[in-house]
Scaffold this active site. Structure first.
Site, PDB file in Angstrom:
ATOM      1  N   HIS A   1      -6.537 -14.412   9.133  1.00 28.91           N
ATOM      2  CA  HIS A   1      -5.163 -14.053   8.760  1.00 28.91           C
ATOM      3  C   HIS A   1      -4.553 -15.147   7.866  1.00 28.91           C
ATOM      4  O   HIS A   1      -3.890 -14.854   6.878  1.00 28.91           O
ATOM      5  CB  HIS A   1      -4.285 -13.905  10.001  1.00 28.91           C
ATOM      6  CG  HIS A   1      -4.720 -12.837  10.955  1.00 28.91           C
ATOM      7  ND1 HIS A   1      -5.200 -13.104  12.209  1.00 28.91           N
ATOM      8  CD2 HIS A   1      -4.738 -11.486  10.843  1.00 28.91           C
ATOM      9  CE1 HIS A   1      -5.483 -11.979  12.834  1.00 28.91           C
ATOM     10  NE2 HIS A   1      -5.213 -10.970  12.023  1.00 28.91           N
TER      11      HIS A   1
ATOM     12  N   GLY B   1      -8.327  -8.072   4.530  1.00 31.45           N
ATOM     13  CA  GLY B   1      -9.609  -8.762   4.612  1.00 31.45           C
ATOM     14  C   GLY B   1     -10.764  -7.837   4.267  1.00 31.45           C
ATOM     15  O   GLY B   1     -10.767  -6.663   4.650  1.00 31.45           O
TER      16      GLY B   1
HETATM   17  P1  AMP Z   1      -5.824  -7.404  12.218  1.00 35.65           P
HETATM   18  O1  AMP Z   1      -4.752  -8.296  12.765  1.00 35.65           O
HETATM   19  O2  AMP Z   1      -7.118  -7.491  12.969  1.00 35.65           O
HETATM   20  O3  AMP Z   1      -5.337  -5.989  11.997  1.00 35.65           O
HETATM   21  O4  AMP Z   1      -6.169  -7.964  10.784  1.00 35.65           O
HETATM   22  C1  AMP Z   1      -5.153  -8.152   9.821  1.00 35.65           C
HETATM   23  C2  AMP Z   1      -5.807  -8.436   8.494  1.00 35.65           C
HETATM   24  O5  AMP Z   1      -6.613  -9.608   8.593  1.00 35.65           O
HETATM   25  C3  AMP Z   1      -6.750  -7.303   8.035  1.00 35.65           C
HETATM   26  O6  AMP Z   1      -6.564  -7.103   6.652  1.00 35.65           O
HETATM   27  C4  AMP Z   1      -8.110  -7.853   8.342  1.00 35.65           C
HETATM   28  O7  AMP Z   1      -9.123  -7.336   7.501  1.00 35.65           O
HETATM   29  C5  AMP Z   1      -7.890  -9.344   8.060  1.00 35.65           C
HETATM   30  N1  AMP Z   1      -8.928 -10.136   8.729  1.00 35.65           N
HETATM   31  C6  AMP Z   1      -9.298 -10.084  10.023  1.00 35.65           C
HETATM   32  N2  AMP Z   1     -10.335 -10.912  10.264  1.00 35.65           N
HETATM   33  C7  AMP Z   1     -10.646 -11.490   9.083  1.00 35.65           C
HETATM   34  C8  AMP Z   1     -11.640 -12.438   8.663  1.00 35.65           C
HETATM   35  N3  AMP Z   1     -12.519 -12.953   9.504  1.00 35.65           N
HETATM   36  N4  AMP Z   1     -11.665 -12.787   7.368  1.00 35.65           N
HETATM   37  C9  AMP Z   1     -10.765 -12.261   6.478  1.00 35.65           C
HETATM   38  N5  AMP Z   1      -9.806 -11.376   6.807  1.00 35.65           N
HETATM   39  C10 AMP Z   1      -9.749 -10.995   8.098  1.00 35.65           C
END
Ligand code: AMP
Length: 275
Positions: free
Chosen positions: A37, A147
């Site tokens: 994030h 991501g």
């Molecule tokens: P989430 O809180 O899991 O819904 O993720 C929020 C954003 O963070 C989404 O766009 C995910 O793809 C991104 N994200 C989660 N894990 C990673 C990671 N390891 N590397 C890059 N982006 C990430």
């Protein structure tokens, strides 16, 4: 940093900023913020005058048998991270602030929304696209950051932008990994030490394919077999090469190796983008 919990406050705060004709960057999250994030947030802050982060565990993207109530919630430390990084506005709405009853919703595309993650989690992307569209309308960002780890999500959001004629630039950022290679994820806390070791099989398989490609191996079937050979002692949910618009790839360019495994009750995603 301003923390807002209602749509009204969010709109009012943004209205003040917009009087100055500034660019707005947006990073939607479900909280439990980690380095993945942070990399999106840093990029947004770097690219835009004002950055908005939303923290909302979206119930509509969880299946009935999934971990909604167990999903990690770490609001206090999330807000601290946002503050340290220099976020301007954090939007932390309640479920009632976002959803009413008997609502219009987005249905994900018949094909690309119901394969891979969409096959393992039917209607998951209906919930994702619906909440992202609602948030886009509330924030009206110029740029939004996602991501590449959630590759199918990123592709479907880009598709929604195109299909629904939204004027927002979507940026896909590289996967952030822990030192052992595992892609960081809010759900990694569910892994005990033994299962974390097992889960590393997927990132190892991804790295192996990457290094084979770098040594000029271009045969998709051979690469897939090499990867699968490393996925021992875990349940492989899928592992395949797909084009950027989510058709099965038959040549090794402009494609993504998408993989998902299950270790105990935890699903692990990883992927490799190949130009
Ligand atoms: P989430 O809180 O899991 O819904 O993720 C929020 C954003 O963070 C989404 O766009 C995910 O793809 C991104 N994200 C989660 N894990 C990673 C990671 N390891 N590397 C890059 N982006 C990430």
């Amino acid at each position: 940093m301003k923390i807002v919990t209602t749509k009204f406050e969010l709109k009012e705060t943004l209205r003040e900023f917009r009087k100055k004709n500034i660019s707005v960057g947006f990073v939607p999250t479900m909280g439990a913020l980690h380095h993945g994030h942070s990399s999106l947030i840093k990029k947004s802050i770097n690219d835009n005058d004002v950055s908005v982060v939303s923290i909302f565990v979206n119930p509509t993207q969880f299946g009935l048998d999934e971990d909604l109530s167990k999903y990690p919630r770490t609001l206090k430390s999330d807000l601290k991270i946002c503050e340290i990084l220099g976020v301007n506005i954090v939007f932390v709405p309640s479920v009632e602030e976002i959803y009413g009853n008997d609502e219009v919703k987005i249905i994900s595309p018949n094909l690309s929304g119901f394969i891979l993650e969409g096959f393992n989690r039917p209607h998951h992307f209906d919930g994702v696209l619906t909440v992202v569209l609602k948030l886009f309308h509330l924030v009206s960002p110029d740029n939004a950051y996602f991501g590449k780890k959630d590759a199918q999500q990123l592709i479907l959001i880009k598709k929604m932008i195109e299909n629904l004629n939204l004027n927002i630039t979507i940026h896909g950022l590289d996967i952030v990994r822990d030192e052992d290679g595992l892609a960081v994820s809010s759900r990694n806390i569910y892994l005990n030490e033994k299962n974390r070791k097992k889960a590393l099989a997927l990132s190892k398989a991804i790295f192996k394919v990457d290094s084979l490609i770098k040594s000029e191996i271009r045969d998709i079937d051979m690469l897939k077999k090499e990867a699968l050979d490393l996925l021992i002692d875990v349940e492989v949910q899928y592992l395949d090469f797909y084009t950027y618009d989510l058709h099965i790839a038959n040549k090794l360019s402009n494609c993504i190796l998408l993989g998902a495994i299950k270790v105990g009750t935890t699903r692990i995603l990883d992927n490799l983008w190949i130009e």
